[in-house]
Write a protein that holds these residues in place. Structure first.
Motif, PDB file in Angstrom:
ATOM      1  N   PRO A 108      28.028   2.011  30.842  1.00 36.61           N
ATOM      2  CA  PRO A 108      27.663   1.198  32.004  1.00 36.61           C
ATOM      3  C   PRO A 108      26.887  -0.037  31.593  1.00 36.61           C
ATOM      4  CG  PRO A 108      26.165   3.049  31.785  1.00 36.61           C
ATOM      5  CD  PRO A 108      27.229   3.226  30.722  1.00 36.61           C
ATOM      6  N   GLU A 109      27.016  -1.072  32.386  1.00 34.83           N
ATOM      7  CA  GLU A 109      26.176  -2.250  32.194  1.00 34.83           C
ATOM      8  C   GLU A 109      24.745  -1.901  32.589  1.00 34.83           C
ATOM      9  OE1 GLU A 109      26.658  -5.450  31.012  1.00 34.83           O
ATOM     10  OE2 GLU A 109      28.495  -4.536  30.234  1.00 34.83           O
ATOM     11  N   PRO A 110      23.751  -2.438  31.875  1.00 35.90           N
ATOM     12  CA  PRO A 110      22.364  -2.140  32.237  1.00 35.90           C
ATOM     13  C   PRO A 110      22.077  -2.522  33.680  1.00 35.90           C
ATOM     14  CG  PRO A 110      22.477  -3.269  30.120  1.00 35.90           C
ATOM     15  CD  PRO A 110      23.861  -3.316  30.696  1.00 35.90           C
ATOM     16  N   THR A 111      21.440  -1.608  34.400  1.00 37.45           N
ATOM     17  CA  THR A 111      21.083  -1.854  35.792  1.00 37.45           C
ATOM     18  C   THR A 111      19.647  -2.356  35.851  1.00 37.45           C
ATOM     19  OG1 THR A 111      22.571  -0.107  36.545  1.00 37.45           O
ATOM     20  CG2 THR A 111      20.852  -0.826  38.077  1.00 37.45           C
ATOM     21  N   LEU A 112      19.463  -3.528  36.424  1.00 33.91           N
ATOM     22  CA  LEU A 112      18.140  -4.115  36.532  1.00 33.91           C
ATOM     23  C   LEU A 112      17.549  -3.814  37.903  1.00 33.91           C
ATOM     24  CD1 LEU A 112      18.754  -7.631  34.957  1.00 33.91           C
ATOM     25  CD2 LEU A 112      17.904  -5.573  33.854  1.00 33.91           C
ATOM     26  N   VAL A 122       7.050  -8.731  26.903  1.00 34.82           N
ATOM     27  CA  VAL A 122       7.658  -8.535  25.585  1.00 34.82           C
ATOM     28  C   VAL A 122       7.319  -9.720  24.685  1.00 34.82           C
ATOM     29  CG1 VAL A 122       9.797  -8.135  24.317  1.00 34.82           C
ATOM     30  CG2 VAL A 122       9.575  -7.310  26.676  1.00 34.82           C
ATOM     31  N   LEU A 123       6.891  -9.416  23.462  1.00 37.04           N
ATOM     32  CA  LEU A 123       6.664 -10.434  22.440  1.00 37.04           C
ATOM     33  C   LEU A 123       7.619 -10.188  21.286  1.00 37.04           C
ATOM     34  CD1 LEU A 123       5.055 -12.720  20.981  1.00 37.04           C
ATOM     35  CD2 LEU A 123       3.490 -10.911  20.159  1.00 37.04           C
ATOM     36  N   PHE A 124       8.414 -11.208  20.937  1.00 39.12           N
ATOM     37  CA  PHE A 124       9.263 -11.168  19.757  1.00 39.12           C
ATOM     38  C   PHE A 124       8.583 -11.950  18.635  1.00 39.12           C
ATOM     39  CE2 PHE A 124      12.460 -10.662  23.178  1.00 39.12           C
ATOM     40  CZ  PHE A 124      13.081  -9.498  22.735  1.00 39.12           C
ATOM     41  N   MET A 125       8.671 -11.411  17.410  1.00 43.52           N
ATOM     42  CA  MET A 125       8.013 -12.049  16.271  1.00 43.52           C
ATOM     43  C   MET A 125       8.981 -12.220  15.109  1.00 43.52           C
ATOM     44  SD  MET A 125       4.479  -9.855  15.962  1.00 43.52           S
ATOM     45  CE  MET A 125       5.407  -8.471  15.270  1.00 43.52           C
ATOM     46  N   ARG A 141      15.409 -13.401  28.240  1.00 40.26           N
ATOM     47  CA  ARG A 141      15.096 -14.109  29.482  1.00 40.26           C
ATOM     48  C   ARG A 141      16.380 -14.460  30.232  1.00 40.26           C
ATOM     49  NH1 ARG A 141      12.083 -17.937  27.584  1.00 40.26           N
ATOM     50  NH2 ARG A 141      10.097 -16.879  27.972  1.00 40.26           N
ATOM     51  N   HIS A 142      17.421 -14.838  29.485  1.00 42.95           N
ATOM     52  CA  HIS A 142      18.703 -15.171  30.100  1.00 42.95           C
ATOM     53  C   HIS A 142      19.293 -13.956  30.825  1.00 42.95           C
ATOM     54  CE1 HIS A 142      22.567 -17.184  30.565  1.00 42.95           C
ATOM     55  NE2 HIS A 142      23.172 -16.191  29.940  1.00 42.95           N
ATOM     56  N   ARG A 143      19.121 -12.777  30.268  1.00 43.02           N
ATOM     57  CA  ARG A 143      19.715 -11.571  30.850  1.00 43.02           C
ATOM     58  C   ARG A 143      18.899 -10.990  31.998  1.00 43.02           C
ATOM     59  NH1 ARG A 143      23.902  -8.908  28.742  1.00 43.02           N
ATOM     60  NH2 ARG A 143      24.843  -9.666  26.818  1.00 43.02           N
ATOM     61  N   VAL A 144      17.576 -11.081  31.933  1.00 41.52           N
ATOM     62  CA  VAL A 144      16.764 -10.391  32.948  1.00 41.52           C
ATOM     63  C   VAL A 144      15.991 -11.340  33.850  1.00 41.52           C
ATOM     64  CG1 VAL A 144      16.539  -8.432  31.375  1.00 41.52           C
ATOM     65  CG2 VAL A 144      14.678 -10.107  31.509  1.00 41.52           C
ATOM     66  N   GLY A 145      15.973 -12.621  33.543  1.00 42.49           N
ATOM     67  CA  GLY A 145      15.266 -13.576  34.387  1.00 42.49           C
ATOM     68  C   GLY A 145      13.782 -13.287  34.474  1.00 42.49           C
ATOM     69  N   SER A 146      13.265 -13.318  35.699  1.00 44.10           N
ATOM     70  CA  SER A 146      11.827 -13.133  35.905  1.00 44.10           C
ATOM     71  C   SER A 146      11.424 -11.668  35.953  1.00 44.10           C
ATOM     72  CB  SER A 146      11.398 -13.823  37.207  1.00 44.10           C
ATOM     73  OG  SER A 146      12.087 -13.253  38.316  1.00 44.10           O
ATOM     74  N   ARG A 147      12.373 -10.751  35.741  1.00 43.61           N
ATOM     75  CA  ARG A 147      12.049  -9.327  35.788  1.00 43.61           C
ATOM     76  C   ARG A 147      11.225  -8.880  34.583  1.00 43.61           C
ATOM     77  NH1 ARG A 147      17.295  -9.904  37.617  1.00 43.61           N
ATOM     78  NH2 ARG A 147      17.687  -9.151  39.735  1.00 43.61           N
ATOM     79  N   ILE A 244      19.572  -6.730  22.373  1.00 40.27           N
ATOM     80  CA  ILE A 244      18.956  -7.034  23.663  1.00 40.27           C
ATOM     81  C   ILE A 244      19.599  -6.188  24.765  1.00 40.27           C
ATOM     82  CG2 ILE A 244      18.762  -8.814  25.463  1.00 40.27           C
ATOM     83  CD1 ILE A 244      16.740  -9.249  23.268  1.00 40.27           C
ATOM     84  N   ARG A 245      20.914  -6.053  24.737  1.00 40.48           N
ATOM     85  CA  ARG A 245      21.599  -5.254  25.759  1.00 40.48           C
ATOM     86  C   ARG A 245      21.107  -3.809  25.757  1.00 40.48           C
ATOM     87  NH1 ARG A 245      26.458  -4.144  25.047  1.00 40.48           N
ATOM     88  NH2 ARG A 245      26.992  -5.133  23.067  1.00 40.48           N
ATOM     89  N   TYR A 246      20.894  -3.271  24.568  1.00 42.35           N
ATOM     90  CA  TYR A 246      20.425  -1.888  24.496  1.00 42.35           C
ATOM     91  C   TYR A 246      18.918  -1.778  24.705  1.00 42.35           C
ATOM     92  CZ  TYR A 246      25.045  -0.406  23.027  1.00 42.35           C
ATOM     93  OH  TYR A 246      26.387  -0.139  22.995  1.00 42.35           O
ATOM     94  N   LEU A 247      18.212  -2.872  24.622  1.00 46.09           N
ATOM     95  CA  LEU A 247      16.777  -2.855  24.907  1.00 46.09           C
ATOM     96  C   LEU A 247      16.506  -2.774  26.412  1.00 46.09           C
ATOM     97  CD1 LEU A 247      13.772  -3.290  23.941  1.00 46.09           C
ATOM     98  CD2 LEU A 247      14.214  -5.754  24.215  1.00 46.09           C
ATOM     99  N   GLN A 248      17.373  -3.353  27.217  1.00 51.76           N
ATOM    100  CA  GLN A 248      17.114  -3.453  28.652  1.00 51.76           C
ATOM    101  C   GLN A 248      16.835  -2.108  29.326  1.00 51.76           C
ATOM    102  OE1 GLN A 248      20.323  -6.991  28.866  1.00 51.76           O
ATOM    103  NE2 GLN A 248      19.867  -6.114  30.849  1.00 51.76           N
ATOM    104  N   PRO A 249      17.633  -1.069  29.078  1.00 50.28           N
ATOM    105  CA  PRO A 249      17.310   0.212  29.727  1.00 50.28           C
ATOM    106  C   PRO A 249      15.962   0.779  29.301  1.00 50.28           C
ATOM    107  CG  PRO A 249      19.567   0.211  28.901  1.00 50.28           C
ATOM    108  CD  PRO A 249      18.899  -0.991  28.328  1.00 50.28           C
ATOM    109  N   ILE A 250      15.521   0.466  28.083  1.00 48.16           N
ATOM    110  CA  ILE A 250      14.209   0.923  27.627  1.00 48.16           C
ATOM    111  C   ILE A 250      13.111   0.203  28.394  1.00 48.16           C
ATOM    112  CG2 ILE A 250      12.620   0.955  25.656  1.00 48.16           C
ATOM    113  CD1 ILE A 250      15.059   1.279  23.851  1.00 48.16           C
TER     114      ILE A 250
END
Length: 257
Positions: A108-112, A122-125, A141-147, A244-250
């Motif tokens: 399934p596509e990640p459900t937001l 989230v901080l990326f380094m 940010r492109h995938r989840v916007g302001s969420r 990033i896609r697999y990070l979203q459900p986490i």
């Protein structure tokens, strides 16, 4: 690779993923690597088994294509192990279909969440904050916007973003980051983060402490600037986008709509 059939006697043949994952140590290794890239000695500590046993099971998982390894850019004598989640999806689908055709389910596509009481931060380094971490910041940010609240920084930030990083985001994803500048990690230590994600092995070793004890994840991704070609940046952006896609459900598993 994960085709399941029947033995000549009519006895069902276990799908390869089932045979591999059914072992307790291998299942625990898969679980730890599903969260973060790790070195052997870290896996030894996490699963509480001898190094020779952990290395043996890692070899089996690598032979099956579920786990791969990369030399550490911090210490070339060491390696980081990474779980290939895309292959796991295929393997699980094949195992389900071996039981019944209706169980070959598409991922399934990640459900937001439609809204959240508190957006995860989230901080990326990476070292220079000129390629890998700004790419990750922009793609999440492109995938989840302001969420989610997303930023990036580096331990030794460059003077400007790498032009190939700007190019790949604009051409492949329609994202323009040309106006932003690399940031130093020191400017982030007073901020609160839920997740701190390192994208290079060197910056993982010098990551500062954060007061709120965020979840620490590591993605061992080579520096595309070391090659500085279009192909290198295309591959890096593609790998980061997959992660990033697999990070979203986490990020959103505990958020209620």
């Amino acid at each position: 690779m994960y085709h399941a059939g029947m033995a000549s006697s009519g006895q069902a043949v276990l799908p390869p993923f089932v045979r591999l994952a059914a072992h307790e140590v291998r299942w625990r290794l898969l679980g730890e690597l599903a969260r973060s890239d790790l070195r052997v000695r870290e896996l030894v500590t996490l699963v509480g088994e001898p190094q020779n046993l952990v290395s043996y099971h890692l070899r089996l998982l690598r032979s099956a294509g579920l786990v791969n390894a990369r030399r550490s850019s911090f210490d070339g004598r060491d390696s980081y192990y990474h779980l290939d989640l895309e292959r796991c999806v295929d393997a699980l689908a094949a195992a389900g279909a071996a039981l019944h055709p209706a169980l070959r389910l598409l991922p399934p596509e990640p459900t937001l969440p439609a809204r959240a009481s508190a957006a995860p931060s989230v901080l990326f380094m990476c070292t220079g904050n000129s390629a890998r971490s700004p790419i990750a910041e922009a793609l999440l940010r492109h995938r989840v916007g302001s969420r989610a609240e997303v930023t990036s920084a580096g331990s030794h930030p460059k003077a400007r973003l790498h032009p190939h990083a700007v190019r790949v985001l604009r051409q492949r994803y329609g994202i323009d980051i040309a106006g932003r500048r690399p940031r130093h990690l020191d400017t982030m230590t007073s901020r609160r983060f839920d997740y701190v994600i390192s994208l290079c092995d060197k910056v993982r070793e010098v990551c500062p402490d954060f007061d709120d004890h965020p979840q620490r994840l590591h993605w061992s991704i080579p520096d595309p600037g070391a090659i500085s070609s279009d192909d290198a940046f295309d591959r890096t952006a593609s790998e980061i986008d997959t992660r990033i896609r697999y990070l979203q459900p986490i990020l959103f598993r505990e958020v209620q709509p």
